[in-house]
Design an enzyme around this catalytic site. Structure first.
Site, PDB file in Angstrom:
ATOM      1  N   ASN A  49       0.834  -1.209   0.000  1.00  0.00           N
ATOM      2  CA  ASN A  49       0.000   0.000   0.000  1.00  0.00           C
ATOM      3  C   ASN A  49       0.866   1.256   0.000  1.00  0.00           C
ATOM      4  O   ASN A  49       0.588   2.226  -0.713  1.00  0.00           O
ATOM      5  CB  ASN A  49      -0.909   0.027   1.235  1.00  0.00           C
ATOM      6  CG  ASN A  49      -2.049  -0.961   1.165  1.00  0.00           C
ATOM      7  OD1 ASN A  49      -2.317  -1.540   0.120  1.00  0.00           O
ATOM      8  ND2 ASN A  49      -2.710  -1.175   2.284  1.00  0.00           N
ATOM      9  N   ARG A 378     -10.746  -4.686 -13.879  1.00  0.00           N
ATOM     10  CA  ARG A 378      -9.546  -5.459 -13.532  1.00  0.00           C
ATOM     11  C   ARG A 378      -9.868  -6.946 -13.659  1.00  0.00           C
ATOM     12  O   ARG A 378     -10.741  -7.454 -12.957  1.00  0.00           O
ATOM     13  CB  ARG A 378      -9.088  -5.176 -12.102  1.00  0.00           C
ATOM     14  CG  ARG A 378      -8.684  -3.734 -11.812  1.00  0.00           C
ATOM     15  CD  ARG A 378      -8.168  -3.599 -10.388  1.00  0.00           C
ATOM     16  NE  ARG A 378      -8.054  -2.213  -9.976  1.00  0.00           N
ATOM     17  CZ  ARG A 378      -7.007  -1.436 -10.211  1.00  0.00           C
ATOM     18  NH1 ARG A 378      -5.986  -1.920 -10.885  1.00  0.00           N
ATOM     19  NH2 ARG A 378      -6.979  -0.188  -9.782  1.00  0.00           N
ATOM     20  N   HIS A 438     -15.517   2.861 -14.721  1.00  0.00           N
ATOM     21  CA  HIS A 438     -15.334   2.117 -13.483  1.00  0.00           C
ATOM     22  C   HIS A 438     -16.603   1.360 -13.092  1.00  0.00           C
ATOM     23  O   HIS A 438     -16.628   0.650 -12.090  1.00  0.00           O
ATOM     24  CB  HIS A 438     -14.925   3.104 -12.371  1.00  0.00           C
ATOM     25  CG  HIS A 438     -14.446   2.463 -11.116  1.00  0.00           C
ATOM     26  ND1 HIS A 438     -15.162   2.513  -9.930  1.00  0.00           N
ATOM     27  CD2 HIS A 438     -13.327   1.752 -10.843  1.00  0.00           C
ATOM     28  CE1 HIS A 438     -14.498   1.874  -8.988  1.00  0.00           C
ATOM     29  NE2 HIS A 438     -13.378   1.398  -9.509  1.00  0.00           N
ATOM     30  N   TYR A 471     -12.339  -9.919  -1.509  1.00  0.00           N
ATOM     31  CA  TYR A 471     -13.025  -8.625  -1.491  1.00  0.00           C
ATOM     32  C   TYR A 471     -14.506  -8.850  -1.223  1.00  0.00           C
ATOM     33  O   TYR A 471     -15.125  -9.733  -1.828  1.00  0.00           O
ATOM     34  CB  TYR A 471     -12.910  -7.908  -2.846  1.00  0.00           C
ATOM     35  CG  TYR A 471     -11.571  -7.299  -3.185  1.00  0.00           C
ATOM     36  CD1 TYR A 471     -10.390  -7.779  -2.627  1.00  0.00           C
ATOM     37  CD2 TYR A 471     -11.478  -6.251  -4.095  1.00  0.00           C
ATOM     38  CE1 TYR A 471      -9.166  -7.227  -2.952  1.00  0.00           C
ATOM     39  CE2 TYR A 471     -10.254  -5.691  -4.438  1.00  0.00           C
ATOM     40  CZ  TYR A 471      -9.105  -6.188  -3.867  1.00  0.00           C
ATOM     41  OH  TYR A 471      -7.891  -5.647  -4.197  1.00  0.00           O
TER      42      TYR A 471
END
Length: 689
Positions: A49, A378, A438, A471
């Site tokens: 990160n 992605r 997106h 996720y």
């Protein structure tokens, strides 16, 4: 309070808030209740990160400084130059804390008979193994750069780790060199066991190379030799050239290559390195005190701890969960038949992602399916989603894929799949000029009788098999013709983006999100003004748009109760009398990455609810194509409210976000609720009913 003081206390700076989020990740690495190897992996996530933060956010602030702009209004009341200094100080403290955490983990590993040893601790058996391993697996992958005053130092790779080598020659001179730590070899080498005593020994490639320095530099006549690690992080922003003869794909490809040559924004070094070596390298690399120079420990690129070997020790890992089925959906029968009767919600990773792949595979084979349209942001490295779309094109379906080639740090993977899909006849759309796509949506047109009926899904997450295991995301399967008609409109916008379409059901960025969300907030404000209870519940990754923050402050001052779950950046300051006293914010960081976006306005029979691809950041509202989808099914509304309430009840992994940014764990006398475990149990129970 002056106007300036008011503005400074009204928002938390975005970059500082992000660093506080990463501190929450580091808290997981330091938490002794987290399984030991998982703690190491959290340390890797913290480091990864931080790398991305410097490539993107720190680099952006640095450009503001270099352009001679203060940036105070955009940076939450802090001048850009001052902010760079604050960031550096915070990161130095966090790096020191990460070293302390690593030392603690290393000590605990020893108690578990796992020994991470260095080059000074090898026994004869291990030395023989190291030598053979070096020559067979490492030596051919090495890039070694000999430095002298006549040679211009080549650009060091972004975020690669190097051993800076100093040789004190017998003639009194010094020779410097750099060894690039190879990425093609596992960073952690498991050493052979001498006896069945349950002990595991691991050496890092860094220390293996230190042991083998005499082999690497055997042609040099030196008295002493030493090696210390350094790492440079470069500006990760893509710069596009204006060559009109190049395709968009070519420009993206070239920009990704040039990223490796971006301006340095951070230089980390082993704090035990000799002063003359450090000075020589900084001069060679053109690094001065205007850059972020951070002393660190013996090892850098701790992101590699994300791949620390499990050693067969399941007791030192999180207990794996089996992704659950959704009641009413089956992988052994038609998804289309099921969703023709009602809407279904898939909540990853508690539910299996396989329903999305099954839907696409069914569409690829069904003779009645005529068109498939999908957005891709992605993809997984091995993507069944992509292969299903290619399969559909081979079977004669008209397949349209809007693929975002500018998905940061995934550009190369997306280009690779785009080329494969184009080769097989998929119609590709490379986003919209000036906007990233997106949104997460798919619509299929199926011929039924003399009419075309639409089937589809809208999601909060990427259509990625790998991330779907870690996720948390909602995906709505629906045959709502009004909703899917509007999804189709968005695909029309991709192809004719000079036209702005109107939407009754979906909330679409960049044209409508702020206006529509403000209207929904205003409804709750009006309720409060009439003496009724206005209520807003929000869940998202980040909140950094000052306009959205100000609107929530307005709602709070009108008496609207606002509960928010924000994983990452939160520029809003909750709980301030006269500004945000009716707002509470928590952040949950745990085993899974909280990724779902959810907006709930009102309560009871009048609740309005949306799942969304959009965080409340300026880029999501103004610079991207985002979709928020209404939930009309009463059953699914109840389910989503249940899941929000479970998350809101967390008093194990929830942190309170407040003015002090202390990342204080929420503590109360209620029954312990670790929301991610409780959510899995919730879905298990639903299967029984």
């Amino acid at each position: 309070m002056t106007k300036t003081e008011y503005e400074e206390k009204r928002y938390i700076n975005r970059e500082i808030s992000w660093l506080q989020f990463n501190a929450r990740v580091l808290q997981e690495a330091s938490d002794i209740s987290v399984p030991l190897i998982e703690r190491l992996r959290f340390l890797g996530i913290f480091s990864n990160n931080l790398d991305e933060f410097f490539k993107v956010r720190y680099a952006t602030v640095k450009r503001i400084v270099e352009a001679g702009k203060g940036g105070k209004n955009e940076l939450g009341g802090i001048r850009a130059k001052e902010l760079l200094e604050i960031i550096t100080q915070i990161v130095i403290k966090q790096q020191a804390e990460s070293l302390r955490v690593l030392e603690d983990i290393d000590e605990t590993l020893i108690k578990e008979n796992i020994f991470v040893i260095d080059e000074t601790e090898l026994n004869n058996l291990q030395i023989d193994f190291i030598k053979q391993y070096y020559f067979e697996n490492v030596s051919t992958a090495l890039v070694t750069i000999i430095l002298n005053d006549l040679v211009v130092l080549p650009n060091l790779k972004d975020s690669a780790a190097y051993l800076a080598v100093k040789m004190q020659m017998k003639d009194g001179s010094k020779q410097f060199a750099l060894i690039e730590i190879p990425k093609t070899v596992n960073r952690f080498v498991e050493l052979p066991k001498e006896k069945d005593d349950g002990k595991n020994h691991i050496i890092m490639i860094d220390d293996l190379l230190r042991y083998c320095l005499s082999d690497i530099f055997n042609i040099f006549d030196y008295e002493t030799i030493s090696a210390h690690m350094i790492k440079i992080t470069r500006d990760g922003e893509l710069d596009f050239d204006s060559d009109l003869s190049k395709s968009f794909v070519e420009k993206i490809s070239d920009s990704v290559k040039h990223r490796e040559l971006g301006e340095p924004v951070r230089f980390i070094y082993d704090k035990t390195i000799d002063d003359d070596t450090l000075e020589y390298l900084m001069e060679k690399m053109g690094i001065d005190n205007t850059d972020s120079i951070i002393p660190g420990g013996r090892y850098h690129n701790k992101r590699d701890y994300m791949g620390f070997p499990s050693l067969g020790r399941t007791d030192l890992l999180y207990k794996k969960i089996t992704a659950l089925p959704v009641k009413g959906l089956s992988l052994e029968s038609s998804i289309f038949d099921a969703i023709a009767t009602k809407d279904y919600l898939v909540h990853a990773p508690y539910h299996t992602f396989s329903y999305i792949v099954k839907f696409l595979r069914e569409a690829a084979l069904d003779p009645q399916v005529k068109t498939i349209k999908i957005t891709i942001y992605r993809l997984a490295q091995i993507s069944h989603v992509a292969s299903s779309l290619i399969n559909a094109a081979i079977n004669g379906k008209t397949v349209t894929v809007s693929i975002e080639l500018r998905a940061r740090f995934d550009e190369e993977a997306n280009i690779r799949y785009a080329e494969q899909m184009k080769k097989e006849g998929v119609n590709l759309i490379f986003g919209v000029p000036g906007l990233k796509v997106h949104s997460k949506m798919c619509v299929v047109e199926r011929e039924e009788g003399k009419k075309l009926k639409r089937y589809g899904f809208i999601s909060t997450g990427n259509f990625n098999e790998s991330t779907a295991k870690i996720y948390t995301d909602y995906t709505l399967f629906t045959t709502s013709q009004p909703i899917l008609k509007e999804v189709n409109k968005i695909f029309n916008f991709f192809e004719t983006n000079y036209r702005v379409y109107s939407y009754k059901h979906l909330i679409v960025s960049p044209h409508y999100t702020k206006k529509r969300v403000f209207a929904l907030i205003d409804e709750q404000i009006e309720l409060s003004k009439k003496g009724k209870q206005g209520y807003i519940r929000l869940k998202m990754n980040s909140l950094s748009s000052y306009e959205m923050v100000d609107k929530l402050y307005e709602a709070s001052n009108s008496g609207v109760k606002i509960d928010m779950i924000v994983r990452g950046i939160c520029c809003l300051i909750p709980g301030i009398k006269g500004m945000s006293e009716n707002i509470k914010v928590i952040s949950v960081v745990d085993k899974f990455l909280e990724h779902s976006r959810l907006y709930i306005f009102g309560k009871g029979d009048h609740v309005k609810m949306y799942i969304s691809s959009a965080d409340w950041m300026t880029r999501n509202i103004e610079n991207r194509v985002e979709v928020s989808c209404p939930i009309y099914s009463e059953d699914i509304k109840r389910e989503i409210i249940d899941t929000f309430n479970i998350c809101w009840s967390d008093n194990v992994k929830a942190r309170l976000l407040n003015t002090g940014n202390e990342n204080e764990y929420r503590k109360n006398n209620n029954t312990k609720v670790r929301s991610q475990i409780a959510l899995y149990d919730y879905y298990l129970e639903k299967l029984k009913n």
